[in-house]
Write a protein that holds these residues in place. Structure first.
Motif, mmCIF file in Angstrom:
data_model
loop_
_atom_site.group_PDB
_atom_site.id
_atom_site.type_symbol
_atom_site.label_atom_id
_atom_site.label_comp_id
_atom_site.label_asym_id
_atom_site.label_seq_id
_atom_site.Cartn_x
_atom_site.Cartn_y
_atom_site.Cartn_z
ATOM 1 N N CYS A 19 0.813 -1.216 0.000
ATOM 2 C CA CYS A 19 0.000 0.000 0.000
ATOM 3 C C CYS A 19 0.845 1.264 0.000
ATOM 4 N N GLY A 38 1.246 -1.581 4.960
ATOM 5 C CA GLY A 38 0.496 -2.826 4.889
ATOM 6 C C GLY A 38 0.582 -3.436 3.507
ATOM 7 N N VAL A 40 -1.666 -6.403 0.687
ATOM 8 C CA VAL A 40 -2.714 -7.371 0.361
ATOM 9 C C VAL A 40 -2.028 -8.571 -0.281
ATOM 10 N N GLU A 42 -2.429 -12.194 -2.049
ATOM 11 C CA GLU A 42 -3.355 -13.067 -2.779
ATOM 12 C C GLU A 42 -2.589 -14.313 -3.217
ATOM 13 N N CYS A 418 -6.414 -9.273 8.445
ATOM 14 C CA CYS A 418 -7.845 -9.173 8.166
ATOM 15 C C CYS A 418 -8.182 -10.004 6.931
ATOM 16 N N GLY A 419 -9.389 -10.513 6.916
ATOM 17 C CA GLY A 419 -9.832 -11.303 5.780
ATOM 18 C C GLY A 419 -10.545 -12.557 6.228
ATOM 19 N N GLY A 454 -7.959 -12.819 -0.988
ATOM 20 C CA GLY A 454 -6.762 -12.221 -0.424
ATOM 21 C C GLY A 454 -6.859 -12.004 1.069
ATOM 22 N N CYS A 456 -5.463 -9.221 4.064
ATOM 23 C CA CYS A 456 -4.893 -7.891 4.282
ATOM 24 C C CYS A 456 -4.021 -7.905 5.535
ATOM 25 N N SER A 458 -1.792 -5.516 8.201
ATOM 26 C CA SER A 458 -1.416 -4.216 8.739
ATOM 27 C C SER A 458 -0.079 -4.390 9.448
#
Length: 489
Positions: A19, A38, A40, A42, A418-419, A454, A456, A458
């Protein structure tokens, strides 16, 4: 000079998307300036599978890991060569530890394979575990259909569902067993096996309230008694599969369209969707004689619904309900409890596809799909887009039992994940030296193992970055649909 560039391999950048292009080297500055840090991740990108380097590994002991931080060797590691160009050691990209040279030629081949994954993504393939053997995934397909649709909608839905099942049975990894569940004011399990001279279709009805937590033991007894009738095992030959498709067609023809009582609107019809999903998942999770081999099991519950849940657990109160707010709260709690129970099993994926010109309660039903790794999609009408969505939903699963772990070097730590993830207890972690040995505190379970999904991350800087580089590594352990163990990094 005060910033560190954040990059990813050009040919594999789709697997990890950062990011921020740059971050400060100084931790105090990074935490003060509020630059987002952070990524993502996948692991099973739809468009980058051809760039994944696949390596056959004789055993887990041959995997090249750092002796200090247990990170896997990667293209960013520094290989040291001796006078005769032999590998004299390799330096870990994450912690900088200089590791010993490979012990054998097989170890060297695996190390070279890991460090030559130019796309930034490699998949290690392990042989079957000797203590358990290897077996294909026993995959169950449960079609859950709303029987309160209008006659014209059902007429369109029947051939589409039959065509979907026919296509699914043609795949190399076809389901092991198939079941059909319909719901309206009650939940009905249909028998798909066709017997010569028998009735056109048989089914057993259950009240939706059977799924309430106080009735769970009774539900299991009733479902266990009838599961052999409802779950039709897929035959290996074409004739047997054709008979199964014919059985589904007969069962769907036996479903009568809803007859509106006093002009009841479509969104007010008795529709126990949540109870049907819960009972279908419970029935699929019970052990049965339709399993094949010794591999893991996976149930795909595909729901085609035409409106809000208005009966049974999770029912949405009517507009005239005096205690509407209280009922909405109770409904949300019921759905969350059922979703937690289904998601905790880790072997059932719920996908909900809405159609029939009646909107779904997206907010209320979302926990059922989120906790199981499924999706919630809505379609305005029954047609090609719905059939395409069903086929893509069925085909996106690539494996089961996935565990994700993340390692970061250079004073950067994972702050939050997260996810579609679930906690991975320390007691369940395998010992160091196994395929998934050396998991960190960042290890989480994935609710499903699918293409296009995916996670995420942090990240947080705890220390200054002293070196010229800082690396993020993701490890994903899973069993593919053929039952073989995989480690993707």
């Amino acid at each position: 000079g005060g910033c560190l560039a954040m990059t990813a391999p050009a040919s594999g950048s789709g697997h990890i998307r950062l990011c921020s292009a740059k971050i400060p080297r100084d931790a105090a500055v990074a935490n003060t300036c509020k630059i987002p840090l952070g990524a993502v991740v996948e692991p099973f990108s739809r468009h980058l599978e051809q760039g994944v380097k696949r390596i056959s590994v004789p055993s887990a002991a041959h995997v090249a890991r750092c002796s200090n931080c247990f990170a896997l060797a990667s293209p960013f590691c520094d290989l040291r060569r001796g006078p005769t160009n032999q590998i004299a050691g390799w330096r870990c990209a994450l912690c900088g530890t200089l590791n010993a040279p490979p012990a054998t030629k097989e170890h060297e081949n695996v190390l070279l394979g890991q460090t030559e994954a130019g796309g930034g993504c490699a998949e290690l393939r392990f042989p079957p575990m000797s203590e358990t053997g290897s077996g294909s995934v026993s995959r169950t397909l449960v079609l859950v259909v709303d029987s309160t649709l209008d006659a014209d909608q059902l007429d369109l839905l029947r051939p589409g569902l039959v065509g979907f099942l026919r296509d699914a049975l043609r795949d190399d990894l076809a389901p092991t067993s198939v079941a059909l569940v319909t719901y309206g004011s009650s939940v009905r399990f249909h028998r798909l096996a066709i017997q010569t001279g028998g009735p056109v279709s048989e089914s057993d009805a259950f009240p939706a309230r059977l799924q309430s937590r106080r009735n769970s033991a009774r539900a299991d007894r009733l479902l266990a008694a009838g599961r052999s009738r409802w779950f039709a095992r897929v035959a290996p030959d074409a004739n047997g599969r054709a008979r199964l498709v014919e059985g589904l067609e007969r069962a769907l023809l036996s479903v009568n369209p809803y007859e509106a009582d006093g002009g009841a609107a479509a969104h007010e019809r008795p529709r126990c969707m949540v109870g049907a999903i819960a009972l279908a998942c419970r029935a699929a999770a019970l052990p049965g004689d339709w399993s094949r081999g010794k591999g893991p099991s996976l149930a795909s519950v595909l729901v085609v619904g035409g409106g809000w849940c208005t009966a049974g657990p999770g029912a949405v109160p009517g507009l005239s309900d005096a205690d509407r707010q209280l009922r909405e709260l109770e409904s949300a709690r019921e759905v969350e409890a059922i979703a937690e129970e289904i998601g905790g099993a880790g072997s059932c994926i719920v996908d909900i596809l809405g159609c029939g010109h009646v909107p779904l309660d997206v907010t209320g039903l979302y926990p059922l799909t989120q906790n199981t790794g499924g999706c919630l999609l809505t379609y305005e009408a029954v047609g090609d887009s719905l059939w395409r969505g069903m086929r893509e939903t069925w085909a996106r699963t690539v494996g089961v039992g996935a565990v994700a772990d993340f390692r970061v070097g250079g004073g950067v730590r994972v702050d939050r994940i997260c996810g579609p993830v679930v906690p991975w207890p320390a007691a369940a972690r395998p010992p160091i030296g196994s395929a998934a040995g050396g998991l960190t505190d960042n290890a989480v379970g994935l609710t499903s193992c699918e293409r296009g999904v995916g996670v995420c991350l942090s990240l947080r800087m705890l220390e200054n970055v002293s070196r010229d580089s800082c690396f993020l590594q993701g490890e994903f352990y899973y069993a593919d649909l053929g039952g073989e163990r995989r480690l993707r990094v």
